[in-house]
Enzyme design. Structure first.
Site, PDB file in Angstrom:
ATOM      1  CB  SER A  54      -0.963   0.004   1.181  1.00  0.00           C
ATOM      2  OG  SER A  54      -0.300   0.203   2.409  1.00  0.00           O
ATOM      3  CB  ILE A 106      18.062  -6.761   9.506  1.00  0.00           C
ATOM      4  CG1 ILE A 106      17.023  -6.643  10.643  1.00  0.00           C
ATOM      5  CG2 ILE A 106      19.295  -5.930   9.825  1.00  0.00           C
ATOM      6  CD1 ILE A 106      17.458  -7.251  11.954  1.00  0.00           C
ATOM      7  CG  HIS A 121       9.311   1.869  12.447  1.00  0.00           C
ATOM      8  ND1 HIS A 121       9.604   0.508  12.394  1.00  0.00           N
ATOM      9  CD2 HIS A 121       8.986   2.139  13.736  1.00  0.00           C
ATOM     10  CE1 HIS A 121       9.447   0.001  13.617  1.00  0.00           C
ATOM     11  NE2 HIS A 121       9.088   0.966  14.443  1.00  0.00           N
ATOM     12  CB  VAL A 163      17.171  -2.237  13.273  1.00  0.00           C
ATOM     13  CG1 VAL A 163      15.681  -2.229  12.959  1.00  0.00           C
ATOM     14  CG2 VAL A 163      17.852  -3.368  12.514  1.00  0.00           C
ATOM     15  CD  GLU A 173       2.788   3.137   7.618  1.00  0.00           C
ATOM     16  OE1 GLU A 173       2.312   2.434   6.718  1.00  0.00           O
ATOM     17  OE2 GLU A 173       3.473   2.660   8.547  1.00  0.00           O
TER      18      GLU A 173
HETATM   19  N1  LIG Z   1      20.044  -2.310   8.761  1.00  0.00           N
HETATM   20  C1  LIG Z   1      18.737  -1.949   8.716  1.00  0.00           C
HETATM   21  N2  LIG Z   1      17.858  -2.751   8.102  1.00  0.00           N
HETATM   22  C2  LIG Z   1      16.549  -2.397   8.065  1.00  0.00           C
HETATM   23  C3  LIG Z   1      16.095  -1.211   8.689  1.00  0.00           C
HETATM   24  C4  LIG Z   1      17.062  -0.369   9.319  1.00  0.00           C
HETATM   25  O1  LIG Z   1      16.720   0.718   9.858  1.00  0.00           O
HETATM   26  N3  LIG Z   1      18.367  -0.771   9.315  1.00  0.00           N
HETATM   27  N4  LIG Z   1      14.728  -0.904   8.702  1.00  0.00           N
HETATM   28  C5  LIG Z   1      13.914  -2.101   8.531  1.00  0.00           C
HETATM   29  C6  LIG Z   1      12.430  -2.043   8.566  1.00  0.00           C
HETATM   30  N5  LIG Z   1      12.035  -2.604   9.854  1.00  0.00           N
HETATM   31  C7  LIG Z   1      11.326  -1.743  10.645  1.00  0.00           C
HETATM   32  O2  LIG Z   1      10.949  -0.631  10.228  1.00  0.00           O
HETATM   33  C8  LIG Z   1      12.391  -3.912  10.264  1.00  0.00           C
HETATM   34  C9  LIG Z   1      12.064  -4.999   9.453  1.00  0.00           C
HETATM   35  C10 LIG Z   1      12.418  -6.282   9.843  1.00  0.00           C
HETATM   36  C11 LIG Z   1      13.104  -6.509  11.038  1.00  0.00           C
HETATM   37  C12 LIG Z   1      13.496  -7.904  11.422  1.00  0.00           C
HETATM   38  O3  LIG Z   1      13.870  -8.168  12.570  1.00  0.00           O
HETATM   39  N6  LIG Z   1      13.436  -8.836  10.449  1.00  0.00           N
HETATM   40  C13 LIG Z   1      13.844 -10.229  10.675  1.00  0.00           C
HETATM   41  C14 LIG Z   1      12.875 -11.159   9.970  1.00  0.00           C
HETATM   42  C15 LIG Z   1      11.461 -10.897  10.438  1.00  0.00           C
HETATM   43  C16 LIG Z   1      10.464 -11.681   9.575  1.00  0.00           C
HETATM   44  O4  LIG Z   1      10.875 -12.240   8.533  1.00  0.00           O
HETATM   45  O5  LIG Z   1       9.273 -11.680   9.968  1.00  0.00           O
HETATM   46  C17 LIG Z   1      15.227 -10.477  10.096  1.00  0.00           C
HETATM   47  O6  LIG Z   1      15.636  -9.734   9.158  1.00  0.00           O
HETATM   48  O7  LIG Z   1      15.840 -11.462  10.538  1.00  0.00           O
HETATM   49  C18 LIG Z   1      13.415  -5.418  11.851  1.00  0.00           C
HETATM   50  C19 LIG Z   1      13.068  -4.118  11.480  1.00  0.00           C
HETATM   51  C20 LIG Z   1      14.286  -2.803   7.253  1.00  0.00           C
HETATM   52  N7  LIG Z   1      15.651  -3.219   7.415  1.00  0.00           N
HETATM   53  N1  GAR Z   2       9.397  -2.636  10.766  1.00  0.00           N
HETATM   54  C1  GAR Z   2       8.973  -2.390   9.421  1.00  0.00           C
HETATM   55  C2  GAR Z   2       7.461  -2.279   9.344  1.00  0.00           C
HETATM   56  O1  GAR Z   2       6.760  -2.777  10.212  1.00  0.00           O
HETATM   57  N2  GAR Z   2       7.008  -1.627   8.275  1.00  0.00           N
HETATM   58  C3  GAR Z   2       5.586  -1.476   8.072  1.00  0.00           C
HETATM   59  O2  GAR Z   2       5.121  -2.472   7.168  1.00  0.00           O
HETATM   60  C4  GAR Z   2       3.899  -1.979   6.593  1.00  0.00           C
HETATM   61  C5  GAR Z   2       3.915  -2.270   5.116  1.00  0.00           C
HETATM   62  O3  GAR Z   2       2.629  -2.023   4.592  1.00  0.00           O
HETATM   63  P1  GAR Z   2       2.418  -2.014   2.994  1.00  0.00           P
HETATM   64  O4  GAR Z   2       3.052  -3.295   2.470  1.00  0.00           O
HETATM   65  O5  GAR Z   2       0.927  -1.983   2.831  1.00  0.00           O
HETATM   66  O6  GAR Z   2       3.105  -0.781   2.457  1.00  0.00           O
HETATM   67  C6  GAR Z   2       3.837  -0.468   6.877  1.00  0.00           C
HETATM   68  O7  GAR Z   2       2.859  -0.204   7.864  1.00  0.00           O
HETATM   69  C7  GAR Z   2       5.225  -0.155   7.419  1.00  0.00           C
HETATM   70  O8  GAR Z   2       5.227   0.899   8.372  1.00  0.00           O
END
Ligand SMILES: Nc1nc2c(c(=O)[nH]1)N[C@@H](CN(C=O)c1ccc(C(=O)N[C@@H](CCC(=O)O)C(=O)O)cc1)CN2
Ligand code: GAR
Length: 211
Positions: free
Chosen positions: A35, A114, A131, A166, A196
């Site tokens: 979205s 990540i 986020h 992160v 968002e």
């Molecule tokens: N190095 C960074 N990588 C990412 C960031 C960041 O700021 N620095 N932002 C994230 C987005 N995010 C939150 O906004 C986020 C997404 C995923 C994870 C996480 O722990 N993922 C796990 C797997 C989880 C799953 O598959 O359900 C992982 O990667 O092992 C934390 C934060 C995007 N990346």
């Molecule tokens: N930590 C990362 C995280 O939670 N991100 C969140 O995933 C959703 C993606 O929605 P979308 O696929 O409909 O855009 C959004 O709400 C975004 O903030």
């Protein structure tokens, strides 16, 4: 205006910044519904954002972002993280695809992995993320559920630059929403999503015009 002040800018104000003449070339990374991709693509179509989306990178087969990209005529490439031996190998492959698409900015729109310095350093200060909380509160996954569990009365969403730590990069823009007494994760997530879709295109416009 320094970017650090940008978080004070109302997302509803007309964009006071001069448009870049050359559209910025965006690569979008998504894991789910898409979205936020759609909000960005619609803002471009509505000429609210001087950019073009070169490609969508997704990591989950069947992710909803694929259908949305098809509706906007945007190409998409699957990089299933389960098919790569390491985070680094995944990121190196994604970097190659983004560079082949000649993108200027990498837009994470629900990218749920990540990323490593391999990707971040390939696009220095040019990777953005959205986020679903008011960072620095509730970093990581399940931020909406974290806010509900904490009992906060206000939460929201944040657009920030991506750094190796992160959800710790410079905040570009935020929007707040109330948490209602009868909120579930779904109702709160929806209220956050609405905001968002307002701030992400605005934040991208802000960043792209600062170059
Ligand atoms: N190095 C960074 N990588 C990412 C960031 C960041 O700021 N620095 N932002 C994230 C987005 N995010 C939150 O906004 C986020 C997404 C995923 C994870 C996480 O722990 N993922 C796990 C797997 C989880 C799953 O598959 O359900 C992982 O990667 O092992 C934390 C934060 C995007 N990346
Ligand atoms: N930590 C990362 C995280 O939670 N991100 C969140 O995933 C959703 C993606 O929605 P979308 O696929 O409909 O855009 C959004 O709400 C975004 O903030």
């Amino acid at each position: 205006m320094s970017l650090s002040l940008a978080c004070l800018v109302s997302p509803t104000l007309p964009n006071p910044w001069p448009r870049s003449v050359k559209p910025m070339r965006l690569g979008v990374m998504a894991s789910g519904s898409g979205s936020n991709f759609e909000a960005i693509a619609q803002a471009i179509r509505d000429q609210q954002l001087n950019a073009q989306i070169q490609t969508v990178i997704y990591n989950n087969p069947g992710a909803g972002v694929v259908a949305r990209a098809d509706r906007f005529g945007v190409g998409h490439q699957l990089f299933d993280h389960r098919q790569f031996p390491s985070r680094e190998a995944l990121d190196a492959a994604i970097v190659s695809a983004l560079q082949a698409a000649d993108v200027d900015w990498v837009i994470m729109a629900g990218w749920m992995r990540i990323v490593t310095p391999i990707l971040i350093n390939a696009f220095p200060n040019r990777v953005l993320n959205i986020h679903p909380s008011l960072l620095p509160s509730f970093r990581g996954i399940r931020a909406v559920e974290q806010a509900l569990a904490a009992g906060v009365k206000v939460t929201g969403c944040t657009v920030h630059l991506v750094v190796p730590e992160v959800d710790a990069g410079e905040i570009i823009m935020q929007a707040a929403v109330p948490v209602l007494i009868d909120d579930t994760a779904a109702t709160l997530q929806q209220r956050i999503h609405t905001q968002e879709h307002v701030i992400y295109p605005r934040a991208i416009a802000l960043c792209c015009d600062r170059i």
